[in-house]
Write an enzyme that holds these catalytic residues in place. Structure first.
Site, mmCIF file in Angstrom:
data_model
loop_
_atom_site.group_PDB
_atom_site.id
_atom_site.type_symbol
_atom_site.label_atom_id
_atom_site.label_comp_id
_atom_site.label_asym_id
_atom_site.label_seq_id
_atom_site.Cartn_x
_atom_site.Cartn_y
_atom_site.Cartn_z
ATOM 1 N N ASP A 92 0.866 -1.174 0.000
ATOM 2 C CA ASP A 92 0.000 0.000 0.000
ATOM 3 C C ASP A 92 0.907 1.229 0.000
ATOM 4 O O ASP A 92 2.040 1.186 0.477
ATOM 5 C CB ASP A 92 -0.956 -0.019 1.206
ATOM 6 N N GLN A 194 -11.736 6.702 -5.443
ATOM 7 C CA GLN A 194 -12.211 7.338 -4.208
ATOM 8 C C GLN A 194 -13.608 7.906 -4.472
ATOM 9 O O GLN A 194 -14.297 7.423 -5.338
ATOM 10 C CB GLN A 194 -11.216 8.409 -3.722
ATOM 11 N N GLY A 221 -11.308 4.178 0.307
ATOM 12 C CA GLY A 221 -12.231 5.092 0.958
ATOM 13 C C GLY A 221 -13.483 4.451 1.507
ATOM 14 O O GLY A 221 -14.420 5.150 1.891
ATOM 15 N N ASP A 271 -7.848 -7.142 1.695
ATOM 16 C CA ASP A 271 -6.872 -7.217 2.783
ATOM 17 C C ASP A 271 -7.539 -6.585 3.991
ATOM 18 O O ASP A 271 -8.439 -5.746 3.837
ATOM 19 C CB ASP A 271 -5.602 -6.409 2.476
HETATM 20 N N1 PRF Z 1 -6.392 4.009 0.334
HETATM 21 C C1 PRF Z 1 -5.209 3.331 0.507
HETATM 22 N N2 PRF Z 1 -5.120 2.304 1.350
HETATM 23 C C2 PRF Z 1 -6.217 1.916 2.027
HETATM 24 C C3 PRF Z 1 -7.453 2.560 1.879
HETATM 25 C C4 PRF Z 1 -7.563 3.665 0.981
HETATM 26 O O1 PRF Z 1 -8.600 4.286 0.780
HETATM 27 C C5 PRF Z 1 -8.355 1.905 2.739
HETATM 28 C C6 PRF Z 1 -9.781 2.212 2.963
HETATM 29 N N3 PRF Z 1 -10.502 1.179 3.541
HETATM 30 C C7 PRF Z 1 -7.624 0.885 3.375
HETATM 31 N N4 PRF Z 1 -6.346 0.917 2.938
HETATM 32 N N5 PRF Z 1 -4.130 3.727 -0.155
#
Ligand code: PRF
Length: 376
Positions: A92, A194, A221, A271
């Site tokens: 992420d 988003q 989001g 995840d």
């Molecule tokens: N953006 C990113 N990682 C995430 C989320 C997101 O919106 C979320 C939202 N549940 C979890 N992990 N980059």
């Protein structure tokens, strides 16, 4: 990266597929255990592979950038070499951690300025440097830098934030496409939809994200405090727009019921920290429902944690023993519970896949959703 569809459910929008990466194949729908700091907390890589049967794990750019840092990761030859996990990894981007963990932060067009949650030092994340960092970490799938809006979120803020996330995506793509992988294998970049809980924004965002034509797409989001029905409504709107021939990843979701309902809407990848975080607090997800192992009622229950699930820890250890370990504050409690919960999550998505292929997914799902969320 390659994605091929194997089967489509006839009663719902669920799909079964295969994602092929440089570190091997992933059968979808899939759940990815969260290994924030390069480790799935309390779980050995060997258990991840042999007991849990994880196919891909997740790492976090934000945490890995802070510790151990890029110099050490690069010396090691990337995260796979550093932690010994030779299967697929997804990182992420920090677009969520920066907003949920970091202290004071300033969001500007250029990027986000914030303070480290470890030592308070000043940090600066931009779409460009987050791509470079993920090149250095070396994950097979890397994520675009986005802003995850909170819930509730007013319309104007959600719209402006979404539009900035789209502009950031263009910068991510420009940087990613003009740089090479560092360790000789391919990486791929997933953009993130988003738009908070507004249908029209979700439509706009999904259309924009789809127009980039990347190899896979993510939905962000959601699962940030909104009612589950609202999440499903948004997932459905978005899945109906994102291309059917690419994998769809719903970030940070969720409970067993959330996962099954979203599979039914066309999501392929998930995840969540829930199975591991709740394990460390004594909450077990089982084939019979939810067990709070701290409760007195388990003190004399000498039956296996989950005989139907199978797998090493779930059949070897009893509920009474695990409860004893939890009450004694033993480290083994967190280890057993984490391996159990993850084994359950991986079993759940594998069952879903088999039912999709057999054409029985929706009926099975409706029964399971009720059963799995029962508190025993
Ligand atoms: N953006 C990113 N990682 C995430 C989320 C997101 O919106 C979320 C939202 N549940 C979890 N992990 N980059």
């Amino acid at each position: 990266m390659q994605f091929s569809l194997v089967a489509k459910d006839i009663q719902s929008k669920a799909r079964a597929g295969v994602v092929e990466t440089a570190h091997g194949a992933i059968e979808t729908p899939i759940f990815m255990p969260v290994g924030t700091a390069g480790t799935v907390k309390a779980v050995h890589q060997r258990e991840l592979k042999d007991d849990i049967k994880a196919e891909i794990i997740l790492g976090n750019t934000y945490h890995l950038y802070l510790r151990p840092g890029l110099k050490i990761l690069e010396q090691a030859g990337g995260l796979h070499k550093f932690n010994g996990w030779d299967r697929p990894i997804l990182t992420d981007s920090g677009g969520y951690q920066v907003f949920s963990l970091a202290g004071t932060r300033k969001i500007k067009e250029e990027g986000v300025k914030f303070k480290s949650h470890i030592d308070g030092s000043a940090l600066d994340f931009t779409p460009e440097n987050v791509m470079d960092t993920q090149r250095t970490i070396g994950a097979d799938i890397i994520m675009a830098f986005d802003e995850c809006t909170p819930y509730p979120c007013d319309y104007t803020y959600a719209k402006n934030s979404m539009e900035r996330t789209h502009r950031w995506l263009q910068r991510c793509v420009d940087r990613f496409d003009s740089t090479e992988p560092k360790y000789g294998y391919d990486q791929t970049l997933f953009p993130i939809v988003q738009g908070s809980t507004y249908k029209d924004l979700r439509v706009q965002s999904a259309e924009t994200i789809a127009s980039f034509g990347r190899e896979g797409n993510a939905i962000g989001g959601l699962s940030v405090g909104e009612p589950a029905e609202m999440m499903y409504e948004m997932t459905e709107v978005v899945c109906d727009i994102l291309p059917a021939d690419k994998p769809r990843y719903l970030m940070g979701v969720g409970t067993p019921a959330n996962i099954l309902e979203n599979i039914a809407l066309g999501v392929d990848m998930f995840d969540c920290v829930l199975p591991t975080r709740n394990a460390r607090n004594g909450m077990l997800f089982t084939t019979q429902g939810i067990v709070n192992i701290r409760n007195l009622k388990w003190a004399t229950d000498h039956s296996p944690i989950d005989a139907e699930l199978g797998g090493y820890v779930s059949t070897f250890y009893s509920k009474a023993y695990l409860r004893h370990l939890v009450h004694s504050g033993e480290y083994l409690a967190g280890q057993i519970a984490s391996v159990h919960n993850l084994t359950f999550y991986l079993w759940l998505v594998k069952q879903a896949r088999q039912h999709i292929i057999a054409g029985t997914f929706r009926d099975w799902k409706d029964v399971m959703v009720k059963k799995l969320m029962t508190r025993l």
